[in-house]
Design a protein around this motif. Structure first.
Motif, PDB file in Angstrom:
ATOM      1  N   LYS A 194      41.950  12.273   9.382  1.00 50.66           N
ATOM      2  CA  LYS A 194      42.105  12.550   7.985  1.00 50.66           C
ATOM      3  C   LYS A 194      43.418  12.242   7.275  1.00 50.66           C
ATOM      4  CE  LYS A 194      41.660  16.881   5.444  1.00 50.66           C
ATOM      5  NZ  LYS A 194      41.663  18.415   5.570  1.00 50.66           N
ATOM      6  N   ASP A 195      43.269  11.979   5.829  1.00 46.42           N
ATOM      7  CA  ASP A 195      44.455  11.404   5.308  1.00 46.42           C
ATOM      8  C   ASP A 195      45.505  10.492   5.747  1.00 46.42           C
ATOM      9  OD1 ASP A 195      43.572  13.481   3.276  1.00 46.42           O
ATOM     10  OD2 ASP A 195      44.250  14.943   4.523  1.00 46.42           O
ATOM     11  N   SER A 196      44.926   9.568   6.729  1.00 48.07           N
ATOM     12  CA  SER A 196      45.978   8.613   7.236  1.00 48.07           C
ATOM     13  C   SER A 196      45.801   7.259   6.490  1.00 48.07           C
ATOM     14  CB  SER A 196      45.577   8.186   8.511  1.00 48.07           C
ATOM     15  OG  SER A 196      46.005   9.494   9.451  1.00 48.07           O
ATOM     16  N   ARG A 197      46.948   6.625   6.169  1.00 49.66           N
ATOM     17  CA  ARG A 197      47.150   5.003   5.667  1.00 49.66           C
ATOM     18  C   ARG A 197      46.881   4.109   6.811  1.00 49.66           C
ATOM     19  NH1 ARG A 197      49.585   2.998   1.187  1.00 49.66           N
ATOM     20  NH2 ARG A 197      50.666   4.941   0.707  1.00 49.66           N
TER      21      ARG A 197
ATOM     22  N   GLY B  50      62.471   7.081  -1.590  1.00 56.82           N
ATOM     23  CA  GLY B  50      62.288   8.363  -1.343  1.00 56.82           C
ATOM     24  C   GLY B  50      61.861   8.467   0.246  1.00 56.82           C
ATOM     25  N   ILE B  51      61.309   9.512   0.573  1.00 59.82           N
ATOM     26  CA  ILE B  51      61.067   9.898   2.071  1.00 59.82           C
ATOM     27  C   ILE B  51      59.647   9.143   2.182  1.00 59.82           C
ATOM     28  CG2 ILE B  51      60.355  11.405   3.790  1.00 59.82           C
ATOM     29  CD1 ILE B  51      62.606  13.348   2.299  1.00 59.82           C
ATOM     30  N   ALA B  52      59.536   8.391   3.163  1.00 61.07           N
ATOM     31  CA  ALA B  52      58.645   7.568   3.498  1.00 61.07           C
ATOM     32  C   ALA B  52      57.629   8.138   4.569  1.00 61.07           C
ATOM     33  CB  ALA B  52      58.861   6.017   3.678  1.00 61.07           C
ATOM     34  N   SER B  53      56.298   7.636   4.477  1.00 54.77           N
ATOM     35  CA  SER B  53      55.501   7.963   5.509  1.00 54.77           C
ATOM     36  C   SER B  53      55.665   7.087   6.703  1.00 54.77           C
ATOM     37  CB  SER B  53      53.886   7.425   4.950  1.00 54.77           C
ATOM     38  OG  SER B  53      53.060   7.867   5.943  1.00 54.77           O
TER      39      SER B  53
ATOM     40  N   PRO C 251      55.900   5.942  -0.427  1.00 56.48           N
ATOM     41  CA  PRO C 251      56.583   5.061   0.308  1.00 56.48           C
ATOM     42  C   PRO C 251      56.025   5.194   1.920  1.00 56.48           C
ATOM     43  CG  PRO C 251      58.079   6.097  -1.056  1.00 56.48           C
ATOM     44  CD  PRO C 251      56.833   6.936  -1.118  1.00 56.48           C
ATOM     45  N   PHE C 252      56.013   3.978   2.316  1.00 58.53           N
ATOM     46  CA  PHE C 252      55.636   3.908   3.655  1.00 58.53           C
ATOM     47  C   PHE C 252      56.233   2.890   4.659  1.00 58.53           C
ATOM     48  CE2 PHE C 252      52.682   1.235   1.485  1.00 58.53           C
ATOM     49  CZ  PHE C 252      52.348   0.078   2.074  1.00 58.53           C
TER      50      PHE C 252
ATOM     51  N   VAL D 188      48.115  13.539   4.162  1.00 62.53           N
ATOM     52  CA  VAL D 188      47.725  12.436   3.584  1.00 62.53           C
ATOM     53  C   VAL D 188      48.690  11.578   4.005  1.00 62.53           C
ATOM     54  CG1 VAL D 188      46.648  13.393   1.813  1.00 62.53           C
ATOM     55  CG2 VAL D 188      48.934  13.254   1.634  1.00 62.53           C
ATOM     56  N   ASN D 189      48.184  10.090   3.778  1.00 62.39           N
ATOM     57  CA  ASN D 189      49.189   9.062   4.068  1.00 62.39           C
ATOM     58  C   ASN D 189      49.792   8.964   5.308  1.00 62.39           C
ATOM     59  OD1 ASN D 189      48.128   8.002   1.634  1.00 62.39           O
ATOM     60  ND2 ASN D 189      50.054   8.733   0.524  1.00 62.39           N
ATOM     61  N   THR D 190      49.391   9.089   6.462  1.00 63.60           N
ATOM     62  CA  THR D 190      50.078   9.064   7.651  1.00 63.60           C
ATOM     63  C   THR D 190      49.591   7.509   8.143  1.00 63.60           C
ATOM     64  OG1 THR D 190      48.092   9.664   8.825  1.00 63.60           O
ATOM     65  CG2 THR D 190      49.816  11.291   8.330  1.00 63.60           C
ATOM     66  N   PRO D 191      50.561   6.716   8.562  1.00 66.96           N
ATOM     67  CA  PRO D 191      50.440   5.147   8.849  1.00 66.96           C
ATOM     68  C   PRO D 191      50.127   5.164  10.149  1.00 66.96           C
ATOM     69  CG  PRO D 191      52.650   5.972   9.036  1.00 66.96           C
ATOM     70  CD  PRO D 191      52.111   7.022   8.649  1.00 66.96           C
ATOM     71  N   ILE D 192      48.646   4.507  10.266  1.00 65.21           N
ATOM     72  CA  ILE D 192      48.167   3.840  11.474  1.00 65.21           C
ATOM     73  C   ILE D 192      48.147   2.568  11.336  1.00 65.21           C
ATOM     74  CG2 ILE D 192      46.474   4.072  13.115  1.00 65.21           C
ATOM     75  CD1 ILE D 192      47.320   6.762  12.203  1.00 65.21           C
ATOM     76  N   MET D 193      49.040   1.852  12.383  1.00 69.73           N
ATOM     77  CA  MET D 193      49.222   0.394  12.365  1.00 69.73           C
ATOM     78  C   MET D 193      48.038  -0.206  13.309  1.00 69.73           C
ATOM     79  SD  MET D 193      51.701   0.196  10.513  1.00 69.73           S
ATOM     80  CE  MET D 193      53.049   1.353   9.784  1.00 69.73           C
ATOM     81  N   ILE D 194      47.391  -1.147  12.888  1.00 62.82           N
ATOM     82  CA  ILE D 194      46.358  -1.743  13.766  1.00 62.82           C
ATOM     83  C   ILE D 194      46.524  -3.170  13.802  1.00 62.82           C
ATOM     84  CG2 ILE D 194      44.080  -2.325  13.985  1.00 62.82           C
ATOM     85  CD1 ILE D 194      43.305   0.246  12.576  1.00 62.82           C
TER      86      ILE D 194
END
Length: 597
Positions: A170-173, A87-90, A253-254, A146-152
């Motif tokens: 808020k609501d981040s992955r 599906g449409i991914a984060s 999905p992300f 929700v589920n916003t991708p933060i890459m560290i």
């Protein structure tokens, strides 16, 4: 629109891209009133690497919100790529959507725990308003992100967890990546559908949100279709992103990926309708260099990063980087001693710089204890109410040892037989190092010549557990009625000076509190045996009050001395001593050697 929002929990997809070198022209656009249910079109995004690919979409409905005069477009995605991704991914938020090759908007929201093929599109007309600083699009306030991708990259373990909790996006992955950045392609080309990295930190450590570019119009870049941190006017780093893969997930999905190493521009606006930036224009950044040496292991590590110039984020971003550098150098969590030096350069600082050195000990976690002065300096600089400090460089040097360099102040003794104004007070102070034999040290402190004679008190403490070094709030003088006094201070420079000159944790603090009235004043005071009449008493009280309000006694400087030691000092002691009048009959014969010196 309201009935849809009350029925579902909406999922916001965040996509961020920070790399643009090619200049594109704005494509034709289609407004919401020209869109029909059932129309077929396509959207663009990156599924792998940097290659932009198309996938089919269908218009399902126009969700109207008459009260705020704004709309959202409901679409359904399809195709093999969408099926493979689940599906449409984060990370696809910002993906441009086209009908008849005309841009209608950006994929931005979807419903949580629903069919991942369905999503909401932010109209492009709303996003184009992001360029106008005064325009604030607020029709998404009721949606849940929700589920916003933060890459560290470059942070692991508790440093990663600490930043995740403290950033509170808020609501981040939050996703840990194996590398801080990827090498950029030779001629990076940013266009609609490209993967975008919005960075808070770059260098040996990277903190970035990965998304998709919606539109490139000459040097203007529009992306996301929803806010990143919703800061309004912003100063984020912008670069291109490399997508490693899309991970299927039942909840959402992300994408996972990392920013490219080439900086392309700045994100200047972060609002409800999306983010807006410019290529070939670069943000204000703060270089942070952290060097840690473990003398026990004979290991040294140095981390170089660039942090966005944001007062609200600088403390948390910097402290996580410092903690990671210490943890990776020590390769353990536990007791130890550290010597810390923090140098900050910036405008509006005295002489353009401030330097603070200190020593720390912890029986449980020396790495976390070492962060204390960094937090204090950041709070002092970024939260001061007097003036803005534009920081342009931070250097942190830490030396650690797996030792218990801490001692308790056990006892103290005055060595002088007699003490006079202008003499030196000699002391023998006994310390008890951790699980070791007691040691003693002779120290002195000068007695001012104008000190009141009589009984005085000496307070002895360690800088670590010493007396508070902050000023008490001053009473209103009655003259500066419109002048606010913040915690007793009237200038940033005085606040900074008091902090920098505060005792280090390994310094012995000696402070004398003299008698409030001298013995001569006591002896010369009249002894009226007769009681005053009521009228005389009232008159004396009135005259005394007038004298107090009209003439304030000159405040004498503190009698204080700091003595450097090799231990972090704990504990406090007080002792009393007598300051005598200097004998006049025998002249210098009765003066102590201290007085002669």
């Amino acid at each position: 629109m309201n009935r849809y929002l009350k029925t579902f929990v909406v999922l916001l997809l965040l996509l961020t891209i920070f790399n643009i070198s090619a200049i594109a022209e704005k494509p034709p656009i289609m407004t919401v009133d020209n869109i029909k249910v059932g129309q077929q079109g396509y959207a663009k995004t990156v599924f792998k690497g940097t290659q932009i690919e198309k996938f089919p979409i269908e218009i399902i409905n126009i969700i109207e919100d008459q009260s705020l005069d704004s709309d959202l477009i409901l679409i359904k995605a399809s195709g093999e790529k969408i099926k493979e991704a689940g599906g449409i991914a984060s990370g696809m938020s910002g993906s441009p959507v086209y009908i008849d090759d005309k841009l209608i908007g950006a994929i931005s929201y979807k419903w949580q725990e629903a069919d991942h093929r369905f999503a909401l599109v932010t109209p492009i007309i709303e996003m184009l308003n992001l360029k106008k600083e005064s325009k604030d699009v607020s029709f998404y306030n009721s949606l849940k992100a929700v589920n916003t991708p933060i890459m560290i990259g470059g942070l692991t373990g508790r440093s990663f967890d600490r930043l995740k909790n403290n950033l509170d996006i808020k609501d981040s992955r939050f996703i840990s990546t194996s590398s801080a950045s990827q090498q950029s392609v030779e001629n990076p080309n940013l266009e609609a559908g490209s993967a975008l990295a919005v960075q808070l930190v770059r260098g040996d450590v990277s903190v970035a949100s990965i998304g998709t570019v919606t539109l490139v119009d000459n040097n203007d870049v529009y992306a996301f279709g929803h806010p990143f941190m919703n800061k309004g006017q912003s100063n984020y780093l912008m670069s291109q992103a490399y997508i490693d893969a899309i991970i299927p997930s039942r909840s959402q999905p992300f994408k996972i990926g990392s920013p490219m190493d080439k900086l392309l521009g700045v994100i200047e606006s972060d609002r409800n309708a999306g983010i807006y930036g410019k290529v070939k224009k670069f943000p204000n950044i703060i270089p942070l260099t952290v060097k840690v040496e473990d003398k026990t292991l004979d290991v040294t590590k140095e981390v170089r990063t660039q942090i966005i110039n944001d007062e609200k984020l600088l403390g948390e971003l910097g402290s996580s980087i410092i903690l990671q550098t210490i943890d990776s150098t020590l390769d353990r969590i536990g007791y130890g001693t550290s010597n810390v030096s923090i140098e900050i350069m910036g405008s509006n600082l005295p002489d353009g710089r401030v330097l603070r050195e200190n020593m720390y000990y912890s029986n449980n976690d020396i790495a976390v204890s070492t962060l204390s002065d960094y937090y204090r300096m950041m709070d002092l600089i970024t939260k001061n109410p007097f003036k803005e400090i534009n920081i342009f460089d931070i250097k942190v040097n830490v030396e650690t040892q797996k030792t218990h360099d801490v001692a308790l102040i056990q006892e103290a003794e005055v060595l002088n037989e007699e003490i006079y104004p202008g003499s030196k007070l000699k002391l023998n102070v006994v310390f008890r190092p951790y699980r070791s034999e007691a040691i003693s040290r002779e120290v002195t402190i000068d007695i001012p010549e104008d000190i009141n004679t009589g009984r005085a008190t000496l307070a002895i403490s360690g800088g670590y557990t010493g007396l508070p070094n902050q000023r008490e709030p001053q009473e209103d003088s009655g003259n500066d009625v419109n002048q606010a006094v913040i915690e007793g201070y009237k200038s940033f420079d005085q606040m900074l000076k008091d902090y920098v000159e505060a005792p280090m944790n390994n310094e012995l603090v000696l402070q004398i509190y003299p008698s409030f009235i001298s013995r001569d004043q006591i002896n010369s005071a009249p002894n009226n045996l007769e009681e005053d009449t009521e009228e005389e008493a009232e008159q004396e009280a009135s005259e005394s009050e007038e004298a107090i309000t009209s003439e304030k006694p000159e405040e004498k400087p503190e009698i204080k001395k700091y003595v450097y030691t090799d231990y972090v000092l704990e504990g406090t002691l007080t002792l009393d001593f007598e300051v005598k009048n200097i004998p006049e009959d025998n002249g210098e014969k009765n003066m102590t050697e201290d007085r002669k010196e």
